[in-house]
Write a protein that holds these residues in place. Structure first.
Motif, PDB file in Angstrom:
ATOM      1  N   GLU B  77      38.156  26.978  40.107  1.00  0.00           N
ATOM      2  CA  GLU B  77      37.944  27.704  38.860  1.00  0.00           C
ATOM      3  C   GLU B  77      36.810  27.049  38.084  1.00  0.00           C
ATOM      4  O   GLU B  77      36.732  25.825  37.992  1.00  0.00           O
ATOM      5  N   ILE B  79      35.000  27.204  34.317  1.00  0.00           N
ATOM      6  CA  ILE B  79      35.268  27.686  32.964  1.00  0.00           C
ATOM      7  C   ILE B  79      34.115  27.254  32.044  1.00  0.00           C
ATOM      8  O   ILE B  79      33.708  26.087  32.052  1.00  0.00           O
ATOM      9  N   TYR B 121      37.536  37.300  37.774  1.00  0.00           N
ATOM     10  CA  TYR B 121      36.955  36.883  36.491  1.00  0.00           C
ATOM     11  C   TYR B 121      37.837  37.373  35.366  1.00  0.00           C
ATOM     12  O   TYR B 121      38.347  38.500  35.411  1.00  0.00           O
ATOM     13  N   ARG B 123      37.920  36.916  30.809  1.00  0.00           N
ATOM     14  CA  ARG B 123      37.432  36.293  29.575  1.00  0.00           C
ATOM     15  C   ARG B 123      38.648  36.038  28.713  1.00  0.00           C
ATOM     16  O   ARG B 123      39.431  36.956  28.439  1.00  0.00           O
ATOM     17  N   HIS B 127      36.177  32.096  26.456  1.00  0.00           N
ATOM     18  CA  HIS B 127      35.708  31.396  27.652  1.00  0.00           C
ATOM     19  C   HIS B 127      35.629  32.346  28.849  1.00  0.00           C
ATOM     20  O   HIS B 127      36.503  33.205  29.026  1.00  0.00           O
ATOM     21  N   ASN B 128      34.607  32.139  29.676  1.00  0.00           N
ATOM     22  CA  ASN B 128      34.547  32.787  30.990  1.00  0.00           C
ATOM     23  C   ASN B 128      35.366  31.958  31.975  1.00  0.00           C
ATOM     24  O   ASN B 128      35.219  30.731  32.027  1.00  0.00           O
ATOM     25  N   HIS B 129      36.201  32.643  32.748  1.00  0.00           N
ATOM     26  CA  HIS B 129      36.972  31.986  33.819  1.00  0.00           C
ATOM     27  C   HIS B 129      36.623  32.677  35.128  1.00  0.00           C
ATOM     28  O   HIS B 129      36.966  33.841  35.328  1.00  0.00           O
ATOM     29  N   THR B 131      37.371  32.543  39.041  1.00  0.00           N
ATOM     30  CA  THR B 131      38.286  31.939  40.018  1.00  0.00           C
ATOM     31  C   THR B 131      37.907  32.391  41.423  1.00  0.00           C
ATOM     32  O   THR B 131      37.597  33.564  41.652  1.00  0.00           O
TER      33      THR B 131
END
Lengths: 105, 144
Positions: B77, B79, B121, B123, B127-129, B131
């Motif tokens: 991941e 972030i 993905y 948000r 934050h952008n996550h 994976t």
């Protein structure tokens, strides 16, 4: 770290590439190979046996240099490519526009 | 489950030490150099995108990279708190055109998609996550 050692310019242009071809080293590789392609007038071979890693920035640099060679009327060839690196090149279709010889162990 | 949490700044100089740390962690988790190669590659692609595009103002931010290695799956991941960006919506890369007409870039997301089994993905909380998950193939086991 990347090293591009020019072994020969004429009649058979050849450079030996060693190291990691990634975001940090792609520009250095590109500049060195473009310089060799600029002096060459035949198909240019890069010995990739010492290249242990290639990311998309490295692929971009290879594509830029292959285009420069194509504009001069010859090809860029990669020889003795390690299996992991060969797999990356194939996933991105580089084997459709350049000769890539895989390292045979 | 083995887990690595690493935080770096959004500067290119911090990428290489992160990748070395990721490879060492994967080796300690008894996975092969091939596993480390693929993990390093997808981490580099994701983190380079964040460094280049997520912070147009150029200010210093943290990027968190988490690697989890379970019995069956490796999960990574990435972030960041940069501008919203969903890599899963990027159109497919051109990998078939002749060299003369093929774009030279845009292969990072393509590589992530082609190497991992799942890419997701979301948000959350600014934050952008991103994976990325892959079932561990038998040949990745050092004792295979």
């Amino acid at each position: 770290m990347i090293s591009v050692e020019v072994v020969s310019v004429s009649p058979a242009p050849l450079a030996r590439v060693t190291g990691r071809l990634d975001a940090q080293t792609a520009q250095e590789f590109q500049d060195a190979v473009l310089s060799l392609v600029g002096k060459a007038d035949h198909a240019t071979r890069l010995d990739f046996s010492g290249v242990e890693y290639v990311s998309s920035m490295g692929l971009r640099a290879i594509a830029v240099t292959a285009k420069a060679a194509a504009r001069k009327g010859f090809s860029l060839r990669l020889s003795d490519v390690r299996p992991e690196v060969y797999s990356i090149l194939r996933r991105c279709g580089f084997d459709t526009f350049m000769e890539i010889n895989r390292h045979e162990s | 489950m083995k887990r690595l949490d690493a935080t770096i700044g959004n500067t290119p100089e911090e990428l290489a030490p992160l990748l070395e740390r990721a490879a060492a962690f994967i080796g300690e988790a008894a996975l092969s150099p091939a596993a480390a190669f693929e993990a390093q590659l997808v981490i580099e692609e994701a983190v380079v995108n964040v460094i280049r595009y997520a912070f147009p103002g150029g200010e210093r931010h943290d990027i968190v990279v988490r690697i989890e290695i379970g019995e069956r799956e490796m999960r990574i991941e990435v972030i960041d708190d940069g501008v919203p960006f969903d890599p899963t919506r990027v159109p497919p890369a051109d990998v078939t055109s002749p060299i003369e007409s093929r774009p030279v870039g845009g292969l990072g997301i393509h590589l992530i998609r082609s190497m991992m089994d799942q890419v997701g993905y979301h948000r959350y909380d600014g934050h952008n996550h991103l994976t990325m998950a892959k079932t561990i193939p038998p040949e990745w086991r050092k004792d295979a």
